[in-house]
Design a protein around this motif. Structure first.
Motif, mmCIF file in Angstrom:
data_model
loop_
_atom_site.group_PDB
_atom_site.id
_atom_site.type_symbol
_atom_site.label_atom_id
_atom_site.label_comp_id
_atom_site.label_asym_id
_atom_site.label_seq_id
_atom_site.Cartn_x
_atom_site.Cartn_y
_atom_site.Cartn_z
ATOM 1 N N ILE A 77 0.752 -1.349 0.033
ATOM 2 C CA ILE A 77 -0.076 -0.009 -0.085
ATOM 3 C C ILE A 77 1.112 1.204 0.114
ATOM 4 C CG2 ILE A 77 -2.045 -0.986 1.079
ATOM 5 C CD1 ILE A 77 -1.276 0.124 3.602
ATOM 6 N N CYS B 202 -4.725 2.071 9.495
ATOM 7 C CA CYS B 202 -5.348 3.392 9.150
ATOM 8 C C CYS B 202 -6.126 3.271 7.833
ATOM 9 C CB CYS B 202 -4.937 4.568 9.461
ATOM 10 S SG CYS B 202 -4.152 4.843 11.106
ATOM 11 N N ASP C 35 5.042 7.882 12.098
ATOM 12 C CA ASP C 35 6.216 8.324 11.603
ATOM 13 C C ASP C 35 7.136 9.035 12.658
ATOM 14 O OD1 ASP C 35 8.591 8.491 10.213
ATOM 15 O OD2 ASP C 35 7.537 9.275 8.074
ATOM 16 N N ARG D 226 13.691 11.212 -0.017
ATOM 17 C CA ARG D 226 13.338 10.422 1.417
ATOM 18 C C ARG D 226 14.693 10.108 1.841
ATOM 19 N NH1 ARG D 226 7.636 8.108 1.109
ATOM 20 N NH2 ARG D 226 8.535 6.248 1.923
HETATM 21 N N1 LIG Z 1 -0.777 2.634 9.543
HETATM 22 C C1 LIG Z 1 -0.988 2.863 8.297
HETATM 23 N N2 LIG Z 1 -2.043 2.506 7.806
HETATM 24 C C2 LIG Z 1 -2.647 2.817 6.565
HETATM 25 N N3 LIG Z 1 -1.507 3.130 5.573
HETATM 26 C C3 LIG Z 1 -0.354 3.341 5.896
HETATM 27 C C4 LIG Z 1 0.071 3.114 7.388
HETATM 28 N N4 LIG Z 1 1.432 3.209 7.416
HETATM 29 C C5 LIG Z 1 1.740 3.842 6.276
HETATM 30 N N5 LIG Z 1 0.641 3.912 5.198
HETATM 31 C C6 LIG Z 1 0.855 4.104 3.723
HETATM 32 O O1 LIG Z 1 1.982 3.874 3.312
HETATM 33 C C7 LIG Z 1 2.659 5.000 3.043
HETATM 34 C C8 LIG Z 1 4.251 5.069 3.036
HETATM 35 O O2 LIG Z 1 4.334 5.015 4.516
HETATM 36 P P1 LIG Z 1 5.360 6.069 5.229
HETATM 37 O O3 LIG Z 1 5.031 7.452 4.693
HETATM 38 O O4 LIG Z 1 5.111 5.870 6.738
HETATM 39 O O5 LIG Z 1 6.691 5.360 4.660
HETATM 40 P P2 LIG Z 1 8.018 6.036 4.974
HETATM 41 O O6 LIG Z 1 9.020 5.221 4.324
HETATM 42 O O7 LIG Z 1 8.116 6.495 6.463
HETATM 43 O O8 LIG Z 1 8.114 7.358 4.213
HETATM 44 P P3 LIG Z 1 8.198 8.743 4.485
HETATM 45 O O9 LIG Z 1 9.800 8.439 5.245
HETATM 46 O O10 LIG Z 1 8.634 9.517 3.437
HETATM 47 O O11 LIG Z 1 7.486 9.408 5.547
HETATM 48 C C9 LIG Z 1 1.864 6.200 3.247
HETATM 49 O O12 LIG Z 1 1.730 6.884 2.237
HETATM 50 C C10 LIG Z 1 0.520 5.621 4.040
HETATM 51 O O13 LIG Z 1 -0.454 5.669 2.785
#
Ligand SMILES: Nc1ncnc2c1ncn2[C@@H]1O[C@H](COP(=O)(O)OP(=O)(O)OP(=O)(O)O)[C@@H](O)[C@H]1O
Length: 896
Positions: A45, A112, A173, A749
């Motif tokens: 996702i 979520c 995050d 990122r």
């Molecule tokens: N708990 C969650 N429930 C639903 N969707 C989620 C959840 N956590 C992350 N996602 C989905 O996954 C995508 C990427 O997650 P996330 O932003 O946490 O990744 P990341 O690697 O930490 O990216 P960044 O560091 O750029 O924020 C988000 O855009 C969100 O749509």
């Protein structure tokens, strides 16, 4: 006293191992990752620069969760987990479990379903004042909670706020979170430019709380207005505006209270910004703010007193049920209270959510029923007095007795039966539901009647079914682990007692496994590898972003960057920065220009403690996880897995490689933090999932010679000039086209993460994990099933693998010998041969890359690549033994 298992038991154990082995063998042929720990991956996702985000199913409970994978090379992952697991708050995503495999760290997070606040805003263009107040109050509540625990988030933005099924905000995050106490000041510049406070842009030392409060002001303005307050094409102009301009307010969208609050939050002088308590009390948030403050205070108080868990009635009941099903109460309590983030605590939290939900449902059901029942009884009684006999007890899925179905026969034809205002005539027979009581032992229930034409059969099933199945699931896992560890120690006389219950093992397992091998469409690893290589080529050839080439043909839309993210948080340094403004990151931070284009020299301090890199050592720091019989975490298998690179089967000496020493150091370092936090270390190595850990390990093995290829890919990826160009327009409305902050995803990122791509000596599996192709329908199906039926699916849907025709066995000698007396269906081979097919992409190495694909520079920098590898990391041992690789990381990880 430990007992030697009988011959029969030993045979059983071997059969189990045989099964596992065969299962693994098939899984290794599979191109996709189906499972991690106790979780079945459903679909991808999201994607970050250091890993992917999957929707997954917790197999024992069938609850949906999110699995977020991070490369161990991600320097922020420790920070993220360290802080995230401390938080237990309704408006913060819950971190259920952390699973550590060979190359990855998997965070199991509350799902979520309504995605990011960003998406919600996009869809609505702007959010009404009342809804803004509600959502914003929840976000402020989360920040209030974090600040009360002396933590600052430092990356508050729309993308880091998710929405649950009821559209409640959930902060997530925590990659930039850190401890912060009043009267101290921070220096590391991190965040996203458009959310950055003026003092950050002025490169001053800052109060961590106040920069969060500024970001809250940006958030509030943006959700009400639909555009950001300070947002120019030219980042320099944006900065200038942040420092000196005031936001414009459109009276169509703002009222006086909201303008007043935003103005206060966006005070240029940090000391003029309100405290978080003052925000919650602001008139704009009305009752939302006060309620949330009360809730937060209660939670914080309970947490402080150590009574946050196991004090409610629902928790007591749940604990009781789990105990009855054979779970160790103390182990559960310990897991939860120490926030081990292991399989037990995740089971607990997931079940608890379900229990709470059901309790709420029950309460509301009782209320409505009692109301309508009274009417009906009043209406019926004057006419007829039915004799009521309970026919079926109604038990909810957790075994709670909630009533009975009754049949009342009304003898006289033509009798009118009133149901509220409706009149039913000629009723001869009516099914009547009688809510007796939720306590089964009450002897004289007072029946309350309501007409119910539908039998509530959905609720009727055997009392302890659910918990028994959950318990069985865990026991089976445990037996697998024990059996494996028995084999691994078969020269030792110490056999775990729990093997005595080996007969409980489902005898049909191997047959079932066969049936489980359903093929699912996947992107093959080969295609994946090709795609990666081709992607590099495409960048050089100037092929449009979003496609990749296979055999010189435009093949498919490149899906990985379909969702662009904001310019991510970074440790920022400026091209024109002359002084060393950031002592916290002096020697180690990656300096990134504001627009993310220019990378300066990366220096990595040699005395930075290494992070725990290899799974083989992690088991040593997570022994407390394995006390419970029901833990799925196997402390021994993780060692075996890592040892696979040398020998798949036991070596006798525990097999600690050089990396143990490195990891030991990191353990010591991490333990310091733990002591400070008075928390146990996270559990790790959910290794009884053969696929998750072993396959991961195998991928390492298969690709151990490929780091350079990875680096070249990374370097080339970051070279995409198109991605580097920033050309934003003036403030605009949110629309699907305004991808403003969503570009430069991968590269930015990584910069945000404070680590330069291609700078770490890791080994990238060429076989990329791919989500299973299970679609939403499947999830819907599972959800719509009654629990009883859903549970029946357990075990039948545990594995799905794909066979590859090109897979041939690699030479592997096993120490298992077939017993003559062994009647199991385990196909034991003295020697099994496996090898990679010659045309398998798995075996491609860097040297296979054509010269034009080999980079000689880290793009965006003048950093040379030595043989395609950045020279800035130099910890790899001479012999290139991956086991001895130590990671140097941005030490911001351990400080700010
Ligand atoms: N708990 C969650 N429930 C639903 N969707 C989620 C959840 N956590 C992350 N996602 C989905 O996954 C995508 C990427 O997650 P996330 O932003 O946490 O990744 P990341 O690697 O930490 O990216 P960044 O560091 O750029 O924020 C988000 O855009 C969100 O749509």
């Amino acid at each position: 006293m430990k007992m030697q298992p009988s011959r029969a038991e030993q045979n059983q154990i071997k059969a189990i191992i045989g099964n596992s082995y065969n299962k693994l063998y098939s899984q290794l042929n599979s191109n996709e990752l189906n499972e991690v720990g106790n979780y079945k991956i459903l679909k991808q996702i999201g994607e970050g620069s250091f890993g992917k985000v999957y929707l997954a199913l917790h197999k024992p409970t069938h609850k949906k969760v999110v699995l977020k994978s991070s490369d161990k090379t991600d320097p922020n992952v420790v920070r993220e987990i360290f802080y995230h697991r401390q938080f237990d708050f309704p408006y913060i995503t819950k971190l259920y479990e952390v699973i550590i495999t060979e190359t990855k760290v998997w965070m199991v997070i509350e799902y979520c379903p309504n995605k990011e606040l960003y998406d919600y805003l996009l869809s609505k263009k702007r959010i009404s004042l009342d809804e803004s107040a509600r959502i914003f109050a929840q976000i402020v509540g989360a920040v209030y909670y974090a600040h009360s625990l002396s933590c600052v988030h430092r990356d508050l933005k729309l993308e880091n706020i998710l929405l649950d099924k009821d559209n409640n905000a959930k902060l997530t995050d925590f990659g930039f979170t850190r401890d912060f106490s009043k009267n101290t000041q921070l220096e590391t510049i991190c965040g996203t430019t458009v959310y950055m406070a003026p003092e950050l842009l002025r490169r001053e030392k800052y109060d961590g709380y106040k920069i969060d409060i500024w970001a809250l002001g940006i958030l509030l303005y943006t959700i009400i207005n639909g555009t950001m307050p300070f947002d120019e094409d030219d980042p320099k102009k944006t900065e200038l505006k942040i420092i000196s301009a005031s936001p414009d307010y459109d009276n169509k969208y703002f009222n006086d209270d909201s303008i007043d609050l935003v103005n206060r939050l966006l005070s240029k002088d940090p000391s003029m910004r309100p405290t978080i308590e003052q925000i919650l009390m602001h008139p704009f948030l009305a009752s939302y703010g006060q309620d949330i403050m009360r809730t937060s205070d209660n939670i914080l108080q309970s947490q402080k007193l150590g009574v946050l868990y196991f004090h409610s009635k629902v928790e007591h009941l749940l604990l009781k049920k789990l105990k009855k099903s054979g779970f160790d109460r103390q182990a559960i309590k310990s897991s939860v209270q120490k926030r081990k983030c292991d399989s037990l605590s995740s089971l607990w939290f997931l079940l608890l959510e379900e229990e709470k939900y059901r309790a709420e449902q029950r309460n509301s059901k009782f209320t409505t029923r009692n109301f309508s029942v009274k009417k009906v009884v009043d209406a019926v009684q004057p006419v007829v007095q039915p004799v009521i006999q309970p026919t079926t007890a109604i038990i909810d899925s957790h075994g709670e007795y909630i009533g009975a179905t009754l049949v009342a026969t009304i003898s006289a034809p033509g009798i009118a039966l009133n149901k509220g205002r409706e009149q039913l005539t000629n009723v001869r027979k009516a099914t009547v539901e009688c809510i007796i009581d939720s306590t089964p032992n009450k002897s004289t229930p007072s029946p309350q009647l309501t007409l119910n034409s539908q039998s509530p059969s959905r609720l009727v099933h055997s009392k302890d079914n659910f918990f028994k199945k959950v318990s069985k699931f865990f026991k089976n896992k445990k037996l697998n682990t024990d059996a494996e560890s028995f084999i691994s120690q078969k020269n030792s006389s110490n056999i775990h007692d729990s093997h005595s219950s080996i007969h409980d093992r489902n005898s049909n397992e191997s047959k079932k496994d066969e049936n489980d091998r359903t093929l699912r469409p996947t992107i093959s690893s080969r295609n994946n590898h090709q795609a990666l290589n081709m992607e590099s080529k495409k960048q050089e050839n100037g092929v449009a972003e979003g496609t990749f080439m296979v055999n010189n043909k435009k093949k498919v839309e490149e899906p990985r960057l379909k969702k662009f993210k904001s310019a991510t948080s970074s440790e920022f340094s400026y091209n024109d920065s002359t002084g060393n403004y950031d002592s916290e990151s002096t020697n180690h931070a990656i300096h990134v220009s504001n627009d993310g284009v220019k990378l300066q020299n990366l220096k990595i301090s040699s005395n930075i403690p290494p992070r725990p890199v290899l799974l083989s050592n992690l088991s040593e720091i997570s022994n407390d996880t394995f006390n419970s019989d029901y833990s799925t975490d196997g402390n021994s298998s993780s060692i075996k897995i890592a040892d696979t690179t040398q020998s798949f089967f036991p070596q006798g000496n525990g097999g600690l490689s050089q990396s143990s020493l490195a990891a030991d150091k990191s353990i010591i370092h991490i333990n310091k933090k733990i002591i400070r936090r008075e928390l146990s270390f996270i559990s790790s190595a959910s290794s009884t999932s053969e696929l998750s850990s072993r396959a991961d390990s195998f991928y390492d093995l298969a690709t151990a010679s490929l780091p350079k290829a990875k680096e070249s890919r990374k370097a080339l990826r970051s070279s995409n000039k198109e991605m580097n160009s920033a050309n934003f327009e003036a403030p605009r409305f949110w629309s699907p086209n305004s991808s403003y902050h969503r570009r430069n995803n991968m590269r930015r990122r990584s910069q945000k993460r404070g680590i330069l791509q291609g700078t770490v000596n890791d080994t990238q599996p060429i076989i990329q994990e791919e989500s299973s192709s299970v679609n939403d329908d499947y999830i819907q199906d599972v959800q719509s099933l009654p629990n009883s039926e859903r549970l029946e699916m357990d075990g039948d849907d545990q594995e799905s693998v794909t066979h590859s025709e090109n897979f041939r066995p690699l030479v592997m000698k096993t120490s298992i010998k077939k017993e003559k007396s062994d009647k199991s269906d385990f196909d034991v081979r003295k020697t099994t041969q496996r090898s990679f097919s010659p045309d398998s992409n798995w075996s491609r190495t860097y040297s296979d890359l054509s010269d034009d694909l080999k980079p000689n520079k880290i793009m965006g920098t003048d950093e040379p690549l030595e043989n395609g590898k950045p020279h800035i990391i130099d910890n790899e041992s001479d012999d290139g033994d991956e086991e001895s690789v130590q990671l140097s990381v941005n030490s911001d990880n351990f400080s700010d």
